[in-house]
Motif scaffolding. Sequence first.
Motif, PDB file in Angstrom:
ATOM      1  N   GLU A  28      32.738  41.068  36.889  1.00 22.86           N
ATOM      2  CA  GLU A  28      32.848  39.847  36.048  1.00 22.86           C
ATOM      3  C   GLU A  28      33.895  38.831  35.433  1.00 22.86           C
ATOM      4  O   GLU A  28      33.871  38.330  35.860  1.00 22.86           O
ATOM      5  CB  GLU A  28      31.900  40.153  35.465  1.00 22.86           C
ATOM      6  N   LEU A  29      34.688  39.670  34.601  1.00 27.37           N
ATOM      7  CA  LEU A  29      35.608  39.014  34.127  1.00 27.37           C
ATOM      8  C   LEU A  29      36.814  38.568  35.385  1.00 27.37           C
ATOM      9  O   LEU A  29      37.116  37.492  35.153  1.00 27.37           O
ATOM     10  CB  LEU A  29      36.688  39.546  32.785  1.00 27.37           C
ATOM     11  N   ARG A  30      36.985  39.095  36.436  1.00 28.79           N
ATOM     12  CA  ARG A  30      37.756  39.098  36.837  1.00 28.79           C
ATOM     13  C   ARG A  30      37.532  38.355  38.034  1.00 28.79           C
ATOM     14  O   ARG A  30      38.632  37.438  38.581  1.00 28.79           O
ATOM     15  CB  ARG A  30      38.825  40.700  37.538  1.00 28.79           C
ATOM     16  N   GLN A  31      36.230  38.560  38.376  1.00 27.57           N
ATOM     17  CA  GLN A  31      36.144  37.830  39.942  1.00 27.57           C
ATOM     18  C   GLN A  31      36.199  36.438  38.302  1.00 27.57           C
ATOM     19  O   GLN A  31      36.400  35.267  38.837  1.00 27.57           O
ATOM     20  CB  GLN A  31      34.496  38.006  39.829  1.00 27.57           C
ATOM     21  N   ALA A  32      34.987  35.981  37.650  1.00 26.83           N
ATOM     22  CA  ALA A  32      35.227  34.571  37.010  1.00 26.83           C
ATOM     23  C   ALA A  32      37.060  34.134  36.776  1.00 26.83           C
ATOM     24  O   ALA A  32      37.009  33.160  36.520  1.00 26.83           O
ATOM     25  CB  ALA A  32      34.593  34.272  35.170  1.00 26.83           C
ATOM     26  N   ILE A  33      37.898  35.026  36.422  1.00 28.04           N
ATOM     27  CA  ILE A  33      38.808  34.873  35.795  1.00 28.04           C
ATOM     28  C   ILE A  33      39.863  34.073  37.128  1.00 28.04           C
ATOM     29  O   ILE A  33      40.503  32.899  37.356  1.00 28.04           O
ATOM     30  CB  ILE A  33      39.932  35.419  35.563  1.00 28.04           C
ATOM     31  N   ALA A  34      39.551  34.455  38.298  1.00 30.47           N
ATOM     32  CA  ALA A  34      39.942  34.250  39.548  1.00 30.47           C
ATOM     33  C   ALA A  34      39.599  32.934  40.361  1.00 30.47           C
ATOM     34  O   ALA A  34      39.747  31.719  40.616  1.00 30.47           O
ATOM     35  CB  ALA A  34      39.082  35.065  40.917  1.00 30.47           C
ATOM     36  N   ALA A  35      38.032  32.198  39.066  1.00 26.15           N
ATOM     37  CA  ALA A  35      37.525  31.146  40.187  1.00 26.15           C
ATOM     38  C   ALA A  35      38.365  30.085  38.815  1.00 26.15           C
ATOM     39  O   ALA A  35      38.343  28.881  40.013  1.00 26.15           O
ATOM     40  CB  ALA A  35      36.052  31.296  39.960  1.00 26.15           C
ATOM     41  N   GLU A  36      38.271  30.309  38.295  1.00 27.09           N
ATOM     42  CA  GLU A  36      38.963  29.416  37.199  1.00 27.09           C
ATOM     43  C   GLU A  36      40.242  29.061  37.630  1.00 27.09           C
ATOM     44  O   GLU A  36      40.878  27.921  37.242  1.00 27.09           O
ATOM     45  CB  GLU A  36      38.963  30.056  35.832  1.00 27.09           C
ATOM     46  N   LEU A  37      41.276  29.647  38.049  1.00 30.84           N
ATOM     47  CA  LEU A  37      42.559  29.941  38.845  1.00 30.84           C
ATOM     48  C   LEU A  37      43.016  28.884  39.374  1.00 30.84           C
ATOM     49  O   LEU A  37      43.739  28.173  39.808  1.00 30.84           O
ATOM     50  CB  LEU A  37      43.209  30.987  39.257  1.00 30.84           C
ATOM     51  N   ARG A  38      41.642  28.739  40.151  1.00 28.71           N
ATOM     52  CA  ARG A  38      41.979  27.185  40.769  1.00 28.71           C
ATOM     53  C   ARG A  38      41.988  25.916  40.358  1.00 28.71           C
ATOM     54  O   ARG A  38      42.461  25.330  41.051  1.00 28.71           O
ATOM     55  CB  ARG A  38      40.345  26.885  41.378  1.00 28.71           C
TER      56      ARG A  38
END
Length: 323
Positions: free
Chosen positions: A223-233
């Motif tokens: 979940e953390l990795r998915q959230a970080i990937a989304a925030e990178l945008r």
Amino acid sequence: MIAAGEALGLDGDALLAEVGLDRARLADPELRIPAGQADALWQAIAARCDDPDLPLHAAERLPFGAYRVVDYLAAHAPSLGAALERVIAYFPLIDPRGRFVVEPHGEHRELAMRSTLPGGAIRRGAAEYTFAALVLRLRAGTGQPFVPTRVCFAAPAPASTRELARVFACPLEFDAERHALWIAEADWQRPGLQADPALFAVLERHAAMLLAALPPASPLVAELRQAIAAELRAGEPTLAQVGKRLGMSGRTLQRRLDDERLRFGAVVDEVKAEVAKARLADPSLAICEIAFMLGFADQSAFTRAFKRWTGATPGQWRQRPRP
């Protein structure tokens, strides 16, 4: 380790029984055992051997091919440096608790070994084994008499350094800042004697599939990795932003990360590295564009970070052989 223990004259079945492993299961190429079980196996071997240089002797008796695709990928790489870059990239297949970082120093490159665990320290014995296995396998796999220019250990010197000097055949340094191999740039660029571009491409594709299939450490990590990937945008992710996306405060997220012995910045770097590799596969994107997309101030900052993550520059990664 079992093969190495048996080569040292130990009873492999007794070792397996002590740590609760079934020999038949070891034939399964997809088997992964818990880190604690691997550590227990090391301790069982050490308890039966009155050998202060056990890590070196175990590395010498480790059969080539025991690390499967990583061994053969390095053996058929186009150069010694390319072999090392693949070991760096796919080392999580061997042990996700450690990683390598390459830093250039003029006519040499420093290959440092670090722990991925927050606050984790790598013991000298573990560094001895890892570096010895790496050097010996490069010699065996590439057919070249590879010798580092220096080997450093972030620990005091043992009572005798004779075996270390014999295995590495180079100057040794103790009480260093970090565990590291120093490699001459000329050796790094040396062509591989068994280079096979077609086989190398097939092996790398297989290694990449194995790496992608590794299970996440926990549901939180996924979940953390998915959230970080989304925030990178939107730019550099912060603990508060990612926590909000996960439905919790930044403080709660930090507490959960502490419980999992995870460091937020390290996970951000891992996600950035994965996103960077995916975007570098798109030739229509300039490296400076990718740097901007990942929130770096300029291309040079991105290059330094990418080299820290992978051991290669973005340009080198983009030009590597592909399946």
